[in-house]
Design a protein around this motif. Structure first.
Motif, PDB file in Angstrom:
ATOM      1  N   TYR A  27      -9.897  26.070 -33.881  1.00  0.00           N
ATOM      2  CA  TYR A  27     -10.060  27.476 -33.499  1.00  0.00           C
ATOM      3  C   TYR A  27     -11.523  27.751 -33.148  1.00  0.00           C
ATOM      4  N   ARG A  49      -6.132  30.481 -29.464  1.00  0.00           N
ATOM      5  CA  ARG A  49      -6.950  29.885 -30.530  1.00  0.00           C
ATOM      6  C   ARG A  49      -8.400  30.384 -30.492  1.00  0.00           C
ATOM      7  N   CYS A  74     -12.669  25.206 -37.584  1.00  0.00           N
ATOM      8  CA  CYS A  74     -12.956  26.447 -36.869  1.00  0.00           C
ATOM      9  C   CYS A  74     -14.428  26.480 -36.476  1.00  0.00           C
TER      10      CYS A  74
END
Lengths: 312, 282
Positions: A27, A49, A74
């Motif tokens: 992400y 995302r 992330c």
């Protein structure tokens, strides 16, 4: 090399995210700077995302931590000054303490940001990030090594701080010819008179400086220390042993940055004289990037003259 | 009705263990732990999808104790739900224990997020809700906030973010006990009308008695049935120190621990409560 296209490491970062997004399920968060940090490329390709967090960097860091608890990395992107400043305690407590898989894309680092001036020029971020346990720090010098840095951050668990620049820079490495390993410096030039250890966009300046010095009979070993934490103690000790003198060059506060990391190794394991070149514990100012590098003594010419007075 | 009784029993047992933990540690935060015990009991007894044998289950529901100093309450419910042995609770805050002073997800089974620095847990919960939806998990994310914690600006960054992304599987509980370290929240830094503030941020808001298990159960039931595109907050009016007569409504019990005599009084009150509830339960 000079006829090759110049590209900023932050742009290479944005493009690497989009390219690696196909094979890696991660992400990306941004704080209203998708066009500046160039996470927009990823957003265009993987809108499901990518989340814009608005102008709220503290929240962004903890949201990134929450996302990472679900098992996928992330990235959280913003200017270095806000990432390491506004997001500092969130990085410490939400990300580094639980050792979560958050990768911080800290763009616009150093004084080479230019006209925006001191409020937007992170000189202290390396010091802040170095002192937080579990954090890894990578500062790539060109497009090829930036892509390797992003890939390395994805393939290794835990928090990473990627320190990226806005100024376009010449390539140092050719595609497919960059032996980039986490925590391993890369020897770019061989020399016996002294070793220059550097990182980020100072690599190009140091390579130029080493050419000038070579023409005057001073042969420098040059090391691209792309990983600032964990630092490559082995290559530093070998440099101290082989060349007897070390110079560090960084676009960062001279306190707590690359020079300090090198000195921590040298002073305890193989003491030798060290000269640290960097921002002398002061804030930046407005100006054009190249003017600023000159003003703060970070051009090849000024680095050369500092080194000459060090070895005299 | 049977379920309500079992929630009440669990809440009383959580309280009993909170006292045991802080008394053993001679350190910790009993007041706010006692006030949020009923919400934790309700969630863990009836609503939470979890498996203490497989704490790593990826699409599980999650609980984030954003007011991390109330770890004694969380640890108690986790032990009572078999994540780790009950007796380990007596090692809370000790040098060789995995039960750290504030929740640590790396060392404690069942802890979904490391917390302790106020304001950060709700952001992490927002991240969990965002990624859960993107991964198409059918799960719920619960986050417990203190009312003093609402003074942290980050809470409102997260609240804005949750509304912006329509995180309808995010449920926040505000443990509105009105007290913080330095005294009344109203005099230290007035958090004002909490329900109104959340409404203004476009959340669904339910206000109730946060120490009343039936009201909590009804609220959670409503939330689970509702079709909404908004996150929901339960603003629970609670009593700090709830369940221990001499701690109730006293801000001094935020972070101080009972002496032996006080411990014995607290334990006898809570044991009596547990006995009474279990008797009616039978």
């Amino acid at each position: 090399m000079s006829n090759q296209v110049k590209i900023a490491t932050l742009e290479a970062y944005g493009k690497a995210l989009a390219e690696l997004g196909k094979d890696y399920g991660f992400y990306v968060l941004d704080a209203d700077l998708t066009k500046s940090t160039m996470t927009r490329f990823f957003k265009e390709d993987f809108p499901e995302r990518h989340f814009n967090m608005g102008i709220a960097e503290g929240n962004m860091m903890s949201v990134a931590a929450g996302i990472a608890t679900l098992g996928k990395p992330c990235f959280a992107s913003t200017f270095a000054v806000f990432a390491a400043g506004r997001g500092c305690e969130q990085i410490r407590n939400s990300i580094c303490y639980p050792n979560l898989n958050v990768k911080i894309g800290a763009t616009h680092a150093g004084i080479s940001v230019g006209e925006d001036g001191a409020s937007h020029q992170a000189v202290e971020d390396l010091g802040i990030m170095r002192s937080i346990p579990n954090m890894h720090i990578i500062q790539p010098c060109d497009a090829v090594s930036t892509k390797m840095a992003v890939k390395t951050a994805l393939e290794n668990d835990g928090p990473f701080y990627l320190r990226l620049g806005r100024l376009t820079v010449e390539p140092v490495y050719e595609e497919g010819n960059c032996n980039f390993l986490l925590g391993k410096g890369i020897r770019l030039r061989e020399g016996t008179d002294l070793t220059i250890i550097t990182s980020g966009l100072m690599v190009q300046e140091v390579l130029k400086a080493s050419e000038i010095l070579k023409s005057e009979g001073v042969h420098c070993r040059v090391i691209d220390m792309h990983t600032i934490k964990p630092i490559d103690a082995e290559i530093i000790i070998k440099a101290a042993r082989d060349t007897g003198r070390i110079v560090t060059v960084e676009e960062s506060n001279i306190l707590c940055g690359l020079g300090s990391a090198v000195a921590e190794v040298v002073s305890q394991q193989f003491p030798c004289p060290i000269k640290m070149i960097g921002i002398k514990d002061c804030f930046g100012r407005s100006g054009k990037p190249l003017e600023l590098l000159d003003y703060y003594g970070l051009t090849a010419e000024k680095i050369t003259s500092e080194i000459k007075s060090f070895i005299e | 009705m049977k379920k309500i009784k079992s929630i009440e029993v669990l809440a009383a047992k959580i309280r009993r263990w909170i006292i045991e933990e802080v008394y053993s540690a001679k350190s910790g935060h009993p007041g706010g732990s006692l006030s949020c015990a009923d919400f934790l009991a309700c969630v863990y007894e009836k609503y939470l999808n979890f498996d203490s044998n497989h704490p790593e289950m990826i699409d599980r529901d999650r609980v984030v104790l954003s007011k991390g100093h109330c770890a004694p309450a969380l640890y108690a419910v986790l032990a009572l739900k078999d994540y780790f042995p009950l007796n380990d609770l007596k090692t809370f805050r000790k040098i060789d224990s995995y039960l750290q002073g504030h929740p640590c997800m790396k060392s404690i089974p069942g802890v979904d997020m490391s917390t302790g620095s106020l304001g950060q847990g709700i952001s992490a919960a927002v991240g969990m809700a965002l990624a859960s939806r993107a991964e198409k998990y059918d799960n719920w994310i619960y986050v417990i906030l203190g009312d003093g914690e609402l003074q942290e600006g980050q809470v409102w960054e997260a609240v804005m973010c949750a509304a912006h992304y329509g995180l309808n599987r995010l449920v926040a509980f505000v443990d509105l006990n009105g007290l913080q370290i330095d005294g009344n929240t109203a005099t230290v830094m007035n958090v004002g009308d909490v329900a109104k503030k959340f409404k203004a941020f476009d959340w669904n808001v339910l206000s109730l008695d946060g120490n009343n298990v039936s009201e909590l159960d009804m609220a959670l039931d409503t939330i689970h049935r509702a079709k909404t595109d908004k996150p929901t907050v339960i603003v629970g009016n609670t009593i700090k120190g709830k369940g221990v007569s001499f701690m109730q409504g006293q801000y001094q019990w935020h972070g101080s621990t009972p002496n032996q005599e006080q411990y014995e009084t607290a334990v006898s009150e809570l044991d009596a409560k547990i006995n009474e509830l279990e008797k009616c339960h039978e």
